[in-house]
Design an enzyme around this catalytic site. Structure first.
Site, PDB file in Angstrom:
ATOM      1  N   HIS A   1      42.275  -2.129  17.822  1.00 47.50           N
ATOM      2  CA  HIS A   1      43.126  -1.028  17.265  1.00 47.50           C
ATOM      3  C   HIS A   1      43.322  -1.273  15.590  1.00 47.50           C
ATOM      4  CE1 HIS A   1      44.271  -0.065  21.566  1.00 47.50           C
ATOM      5  NE2 HIS A   1      44.740  -1.389  21.578  1.00 47.50           N
TER       6      HIS A   1
ATOM      7  N   SER B   1      32.332   4.353 -11.301  1.00 47.82           N
ATOM      8  CA  SER B   1      33.055   5.803 -11.213  1.00 47.82           C
ATOM      9  C   SER B   1      32.798   6.252 -12.754  1.00 47.82           C
ATOM     10  CB  SER B   1      34.698   5.402 -10.961  1.00 47.82           C
ATOM     11  OG  SER B   1      35.105   6.673 -11.505  1.00 47.82           O
TER      12      SER B   1
ATOM     13  N   LYS C   1      36.372   0.709 -11.007  1.00 46.91           N
ATOM     14  CA  LYS C   1      35.781   0.848 -10.034  1.00 46.91           C
ATOM     15  C   LYS C   1      34.359   0.352  -9.717  1.00 46.91           C
ATOM     16  CE  LYS C   1      37.033   3.562  -7.490  1.00 46.91           C
ATOM     17  NZ  LYS C   1      37.596   4.231  -6.383  1.00 46.91           N
TER      18      LYS C   1
ATOM     19  N   GLU D   1      28.539   3.426   2.445  1.00 38.56           N
ATOM     20  CA  GLU D   1      28.991   4.777   2.749  1.00 38.56           C
ATOM     21  C   GLU D   1      27.866   5.716   2.981  1.00 38.56           C
ATOM     22  OE1 GLU D   1      31.742   5.902  -0.651  1.00 38.56           O
ATOM     23  OE2 GLU D   1      32.264   3.656  -0.787  1.00 38.56           O
TER      24      GLU D   1
END
Ligand code: ARG
Length: 459
Positions: A155, A276, A282, A289
């Protein structure tokens, strides 16, 4: 005139030509198409269906066309519809009437079924190789991290300590099965359909087994209607590829979490990160992804193919031309994602200290504390309740189990002795799980060695 133009008086609408033509995508099967035709021509000659001289001229010219395509000297024509008719048209342009004999005893329906099987066989071999490379890298990371303790989750809540090796080897197991699934798909794709004709085979005395042998197929299809009209092997490929993507995607998701500021278990190499345009600080794990995102597109390819096939009556229907773009797209996607993923994990920095410190949080040794009590004769349910009370006490007092004094332990049960401290060390928790399949160094070392052998034998 079209190769099939005999019974037509009008010509096709030019927009229709564009609509139903498949050359823009099936041209990538030029090699399969030509090699299939060479084998067919050789067989026609051997069987005396066409003359030896014609057979040889056709074979020679087809090979020249292949070389010319490879040298970039050939442009295909949309009006000739697909790769099959483009090649045949060029052949006829070059050797006239002899070229017109090639299509004897053959239909584009069995020809395309042959080409797509040949194409898939080759792609399976390539993708299996990429999986093997990934597995070797993962097994190597595991070998270096047999004693790197990390939190094991259920979980996504801290559950029990494991090691990075144990975690990574879980994926090695998944990729072993993926590799196996591709082997299975290969077996069922490795069946030669030529000789099925349009649907009802042919009156010519073809030697189908000779063609199969020439082209490296294990066997031939046994019902001509099946031979031209099923694409289950392509669906199997797409489902095997979807499962591989699902595994990659889960792994990417974990890496994205591990790479976050809150975790910092790993840091992606600059080569596999992006910045970014607005936030100067960033460094994003975009490759992971993107692989996660591309998983959706491969599932889409599988769904498209299943849906194309679900309602078409036997035998061939033009719907089946849609098989190719799904297969090509999925294959292309896997062939990009697998090497990117392999290099990304191979170059990522592993922060062992952060992993260890995270494993100290969340009372992951609570099960082991209870198990220790059981070994002293306490029934498991009572032990569970006692350790539960200790955990509550720890939460109230902002402590870990290993930070409690013996008096604090004894307040809950006088069974406790100072042996408890060794029993709940994270290293003890991991290394006493010596059962096969568990995280102990002893077992994982064996598994890594076993994997090395398996991986080196994989084709
Ligand atoms: N381009 C077609 C395909 O990909 C080849 C077979 C066409 N056969 C036909 N009877 N129209 O399926």
């Amino acid at each position: 005139m079209k190769l099939w133009g005999g019974r037509f008086t009008g010509s096709t609408d030019s927009f229709t030509d564009h609509f139903h033509s498949s050359i823009s995508f099936d041209s990538r099967m030029y090699k399969e198409d030509i090699l299939g035709s060479v084998a067919h021509a050789a067989m026609l000659g051997k069987q005396g269906i066409i003359s030896k001289a014609d057979s040889e001229l056709i074979q020679k010219t087809l090979k020249e066309i292949l070389a010319d395509i490879e040298a970039g000297k050939v442009t295909f024509d949309e009006k000739a519809e697909d790769i099959h008719m483009n090649v045949e048209t060029i052949l006829i342009e070059r050797i006239g009437d002899t070229g017109k004999r090639l299509h004897t005893g053959r239909s584009r329906n069995d020809q395309v079924a042959l080409d797509i099987r040949m194409y898939i066989k080759e792609q399976i071999t390539d993708i299996k190789h990429l999986i093997k490379e990934l597995m070797a890298v993962l097994n190597n990371i595991a070998e270096k991290n047999i004693s790197t303790i990390i939190p094991g989750y259920t979980h996504l809540q801290n559950a029990q300590p494991v090691t990075l090796a144990h975690h990574i080897l879980a994926y090695v197991e998944m990729f072993k099965r993926d590799h196996d699934r591709l082997n299975d798909t290969y077996k069922r794709t490795n069946v030669m359909p030529l000789g099925s004709g349009a649907l009802a085979s042919t009156t010519y005395p073809l030697d189908r087994r000779f063609v199969a042998e020439q082209l490296g197929f294990d066997s031939i299809t046994l019902d001509s209607m099946d031979g031209v009209s099923d694409r289950d092997f392509a669906i199997e490929l797409l489902s095997a590829l979807s499962i591989i993507m699902m595994h990659l995607s889960r792994f990417c998701e974990e890496i994205i979490i591990w790479n976050s500021q809150q975790y910092r278990f790993v840091e992606m190499d600059d080569a596999y990160s992006t910045g970014s345009s607005i936030m100067p600080q960033k460094k994003n794990p975009d490759m992971a992804e993107l692989i996660r995102g591309k998983t959706g597109r491969v599932y889409g390819d599988l769904m498209a193919m299943l849906t194309v096939m679900k309602g078409i009556p036997l035998a061939y229907n033009k719907d089946m031309q849609e098989d190719k773009e799904s297969v090509f797209d999925a294959v292309d996607t896997l062939k990009m994602c697998l090497p990117v993923f392999t290099r990304m994990v191979d170059t990522m920095k592993i922060n062992k200290d952060n992993m260890y410190n995270a494993a100290r949080m969340g009372f992951m040794n609570a099960t082991d504390a209870a198990d220790w009590l059981v070994k002293q004769g306490v029934p498991f349910r009572d032990a569970h309740a006692m350790v539960g009370r200790l955990v509550l006490y720890c939460i109230d007092n902002n402590k870990n189990l290993d930070e409690l004094t013996l008096d604090e332990y004894k307040n809950v049960s006088d069974v406790f002795t100072d042996e408890i401290y060794d029993a709940i060390r994270l290293e003890t928790c991991v290394n006493t799980r010596t059962v096969e399949g568990g995280p102990s160094e002893e077992y994982i070392k064996k598994l890594v060695e076993q994997n090395k052998k398996i991986i080196s034998k994989m084709k």
